[in-house]
Enzyme design. Sequence first.
Site: not given
Length: 385
Positions: A176, A104, A51, A201
């Site tokens: 962002d 967003y 992790r 993206k």
Amino acid sequence: MHDDTILAHKGRHPFANHGIVNPPVYHASTVLFPSLDALEDRKHQEVVYGRQGTPTIFALREAMTALEGGHGAVICPSGLAAVTCALTAFTQAGSHVLIPDSTYFPTRRFADTVLAKYAVEVEYYDPRVGAGIAASMRPNTSLVWLESPGSQTFEVQDIPAIAEAARKGGAVSVIDNTWGAGYFLKPLALGVDVSLQAATKYVVGHSDAMLGTLVANAATYPRLAEHWSNAGNAAGPDDVYLGLRGLRTMGVRLRAHHAAGLKMAAHLHSRPEVTRVMHPGLRDDPGHALWKRDFTGASGLFGFVLKPGPRAALAAMLDHLRFFGMGYSWGGFESLLIPTDPAAIRTATRWDEPGQAMRIHVGLEDIDDLIADIDAGLDRYASAL
Ligand SMILES: *Cc1c(COP(=O)(O)O)cnc(C)c1O
């Protein structure tokens, strides 16, 4: 190193791995320690637990840190996970957060539900406020969020002015930067503390994996990294590998999206069925001057508004497109077109356009085929009016 060289070389160490060009995909949870001394000294070991990161993850961190010019990076399992990581890292009960009205939608939803539950005060601001943001700063403002251009409506923000006001007010600024992809926009060089991407993206670029990245400056990285670690925000190794693979070609893909997107925007501008095109690369766009000052290009995503018409006309247009898919997300190699509803997701500004708003992603298909497809769709729209 220029960006395309960073994209091709950073995060690769072939001679640490038999000369093989790409890093191996480490599947790991347990990491063994050879002795009690090593176990007790684990804080000084690079790989301690799956992790916490493996060389696969370190490779993407290294490449993203170089691309965005930061001090360090963390990788999250989705863009939204990166958003929520940053929103929670830099707030606490009683703090005040400023978020642009064009952000967003899931960012907004998280702020309104989860942050509100922990007594963080969330305030939305006009994305075009610029240096005027200073008037909204309060003694307890801990975080100023930016997103430029905004989702759905593509307002370009005055990034250096907002970042400076945040810093003067003692707040952290986070942007962002999914649209600029760390390639067309370098927020850290403009004074922003943390640059976030839905790497789902353009970094991944092939619509086949989800990832989020956060690149921070030296002042904010320790806080961000500690919070990321505490929250258990680990991304899977196969998805991280797909992110690394996508990154290698991101420059050429983005330049193609840029050229095709601008061509499509200009074409849509010329159609009588389109009342407005929201693309900062167009000379008459309200954000054009700021875009030209701060960005070196435009991605393939932008908006437009149709002349008012019935739902049946919209269906006639959308249901018979050959190359444009209808679906969420963007940044892959393929073209997409969906209707949007900006009025439904804003509270600090107004959206008064009477026609249907649309969001288009111009992919890597031949632009003449794409324009022909859109033209046929707009013809069907016009016939059904
Ligand atoms: C898609 C998107 C996100 C969220 O990314 P996911 O990987 O889908 O969670 C965040 N910000 C922006 C601007 C986006 O377009």
